[in-house]
Design a protein around this motif. Structure first.
Motif, PDB file in Angstrom:
ATOM      1  N   GLU A  38       0.827  -1.209   0.000  1.00  0.00           N
ATOM      2  CA  GLU A  38       0.000   0.000   0.000  1.00  0.00           C
ATOM      3  C   GLU A  38       0.864   1.264   0.000  1.00  0.00           C
ATOM      4  OE1 GLU A  38      -3.326   0.238  -0.361  1.00  0.00           O
ATOM      5  OE2 GLU A  38      -3.312  -1.934  -0.644  1.00  0.00           O
ATOM      6  N   HIS A  42       1.072   4.186  -3.010  1.00  0.00           N
ATOM      7  CA  HIS A  42       0.928   5.633  -2.796  1.00  0.00           C
ATOM      8  C   HIS A  42       2.179   6.373  -3.273  1.00  0.00           C
ATOM      9  CE1 HIS A  42      -2.844   5.266  -0.751  1.00  0.00           C
ATOM     10  NE2 HIS A  42      -2.325   4.526   0.224  1.00  0.00           N
ATOM     11  N   GLU A  45       2.323   6.987  -6.958  1.00  0.00           N
ATOM     12  CA  GLU A  45       1.388   8.025  -7.396  1.00  0.00           C
ATOM     13  C   GLU A  45       1.924   9.426  -7.138  1.00  0.00           C
ATOM     14  OE1 GLU A  45      -2.314   7.266  -5.481  1.00  0.00           O
ATOM     15  OE2 GLU A  45      -2.531   5.295  -6.393  1.00  0.00           O
TER      16      GLU A  45
END
Length: 90
Positions: A38, A42, A45
């Motif tokens: 996770e 992130h 991005e």
């Protein structure tokens, strides 16, 4: 150059948390692998960024960096090319 954003993966009780450098709540996960996936998602991005993974003892275990770089730096057809150290390859 943009400031690098850091996501920390740290233990919290029997769970693992992803703590963003920017203001925001930490997300909790049941296992470390899920927390790392996770945090890495992130970080991809929001580049430039990095993920710092800690052990239960508080030491830094691993650090991955994510940077927007021109494609020519990632070409594998170059003679003697190898993946730069510290990069997470997906």
């Amino acid at each position: 150059m943009a400031k690098r954003i850091t996501f920390r993966v740290t233990p919290k009780g029997n769970q693992w948390q992803v703590v963003p450098a920017r203001a925001g709540a930490a997300a909790l996960y049941a296992d470390k692998d899920r927390a790392v996936r996770e945090a890495s998602g992130h970080a991809r991005e929001i580049q430039p960024s990095r993920v710092v993974i800690y052990t239960r003892g508080g030491a830094v275990e691993t650090e991955y960096t994510f940077e927007n770089e021109p494609l020519h730096q990632h070409r594998s057809d170059r003679v003697g090319w190898s993946q730069p150290p510290g990069r997470l390859v997906s």
